[in-house]
Design a protein around this motif. Sequence first.
Motif, PDB file in Angstrom:
ATOM      1  N   UNK A  76       0.769  -1.205   0.043  1.00 27.00           N
ATOM      2  CA  UNK A  76       0.058   0.139  -0.054  1.00 27.00           C
ATOM      3  C   UNK A  76       0.845   1.306   0.013  1.00 27.00           C
ATOM      4  N   UNK A  77       1.889   1.288   0.773  1.00 20.30           N
ATOM      5  CA  UNK A  77       2.707   2.459   1.084  1.00 20.30           C
ATOM      6  C   UNK A  77       3.703   2.659  -0.197  1.00 20.30           C
ATOM      7  N   UNK A  83       1.948   5.699  -7.626  1.00 20.09           N
ATOM      8  CA  UNK A  83       1.115   6.251  -8.145  1.00 20.09           C
ATOM      9  C   UNK A  83       1.374   7.649  -8.228  1.00 20.09           C
ATOM     10  N   UNK A  84       1.840   8.193  -7.156  1.00 19.10           N
ATOM     11  CA  UNK A  84       1.932   9.760  -7.378  1.00 19.10           C
ATOM     12  C   UNK A  84       3.097  10.057  -8.230  1.00 19.10           C
ATOM     13  N   UNK A  85       4.220   9.243  -8.386  1.00 19.40           N
ATOM     14  CA  UNK A  85       5.229   9.604  -9.498  1.00 19.40           C
ATOM     15  C   UNK A  85       4.836   9.039 -10.799  1.00 19.40           C
ATOM     16  N   UNK A  86       3.955   8.129 -11.094  1.00 21.82           N
ATOM     17  CA  UNK A  86       3.600   7.715 -12.350  1.00 21.82           C
ATOM     18  C   UNK A  86       2.290   8.164 -12.901  1.00 21.82           C
ATOM     19  N   UNK A  87       1.550   8.843 -12.170  1.00 17.84           N
ATOM     20  CA  UNK A  87      -0.063   9.038 -12.605  1.00 17.84           C
ATOM     21  C   UNK A  87      -0.034   9.882 -13.901  1.00 17.84           C
ATOM     22  N   UNK A  88       1.062  10.837 -13.913  1.00 18.25           N
ATOM     23  CA  UNK A  88       1.057  11.805 -15.083  1.00 18.25           C
ATOM     24  C   UNK A  88       2.056  11.421 -15.967  1.00 18.25           C
ATOM     25  N   UNK A  89       2.706  10.304 -15.828  1.00 20.68           N
ATOM     26  CA  UNK A  89       3.798   9.954 -16.995  1.00 20.68           C
ATOM     27  C   UNK A  89       3.403  10.242 -18.319  1.00 20.68           C
ATOM     28  N   UNK A 114      17.010  -3.112  -0.642  1.00 23.42           N
ATOM     29  CA  UNK A 114      16.548  -3.465  -1.847  1.00 23.42           C
ATOM     30  C   UNK A 114      15.069  -3.025  -1.931  1.00 23.42           C
ATOM     31  N   UNK A 115      14.436  -3.581  -2.891  1.00 27.50           N
ATOM     32  CA  UNK A 115      12.815  -3.121  -2.823  1.00 27.50           C
ATOM     33  C   UNK A 115      11.983  -3.713  -1.830  1.00 27.50           C
ATOM     34  N   UNK A 116      11.023  -3.091  -1.205  1.00 25.70           N
ATOM     35  CA  UNK A 116      10.132  -3.498   0.056  1.00 25.70           C
ATOM     36  C   UNK A 116       9.366  -4.884  -0.285  1.00 25.70           C
ATOM     37  N   UNK A 117       8.918  -4.517  -1.607  1.00 22.21           N
ATOM     38  CA  UNK A 117       8.116  -5.762  -1.955  1.00 22.21           C
ATOM     39  C   UNK A 117       8.969  -6.645  -2.852  1.00 22.21           C
ATOM     40  N   UNK A 118       9.932  -6.503  -3.552  1.00 23.90           N
ATOM     41  CA  UNK A 118      10.756  -7.563  -4.033  1.00 23.90           C
ATOM     42  C   UNK A 118      11.615  -8.429  -3.210  1.00 23.90           C
ATOM     43  N   UNK A 119      11.993  -7.775  -1.895  1.00 28.71           N
ATOM     44  CA  UNK A 119      12.508  -8.628  -0.836  1.00 28.71           C
ATOM     45  C   UNK A 119      11.507  -9.456  -0.322  1.00 28.71           C
TER      46      UNK A 119
END
Length: 223
Positions: A76-77, A83-89, A114-119
Amino acid sequence: MAEQAREKNDSRLTERGRATRHRILRAAADMMYVKGVSSTTLDEVRAASGTSKSQLYRHYPDKDALVRDVVALQAAELLERQHQLLRRLNSVRGLERWRDALIEHNALRNGAYGCPLGSLASELADQDEEARKAIARHFDTWEGLLKAGVERMKDSGVLRADADAGELATGVMAALQGGYLLAQTAQDVKPMRIALDMAIGHVKAYAVLAEDVNPPEGDAGGR
């Protein structure tokens, strides 16, 4: 089903109970990110969260239940930030700014964790099927944000019509996760930057050239 059951249980908690649950979950998420899931014990989580055994087990009767909520919290985090970084890409420069933001954030810890989700995926994929499926859904959501950005680049004429948005998004995501892993091993974000630069370079290969948009005067474009 399991997520719905947890949401139902949460709705029955008092404000103090929700605060205690969040304190336990936050402590577990931070500890599992740094130490890993297998190296984090419930006793350590209890001590870090300042809760009693009865409080801990009232909210989380076993480690599996806690781990699944950690997956949900981390996702979620992370996805909110993405979303904030990519919503207007809608441009290659925007993709480069996204890359810079990720590298800058990872550099705060020299790429160590590393990545929080990938780890979480690397530890849980072959141990907890419910967690694996949840993580796969979260990665699909993340990749979908990238794909939508690439589609916007195609729609606005930044990229050629033959660019496969799905494949490009998968390539960038694979480079990102590989970069996270190499940066974690080296404790240096340089491999992450190299991997992302190469992936973005592939995206750039589909960029529409200026002369394709505005042919030189006198060009026999109708031949």
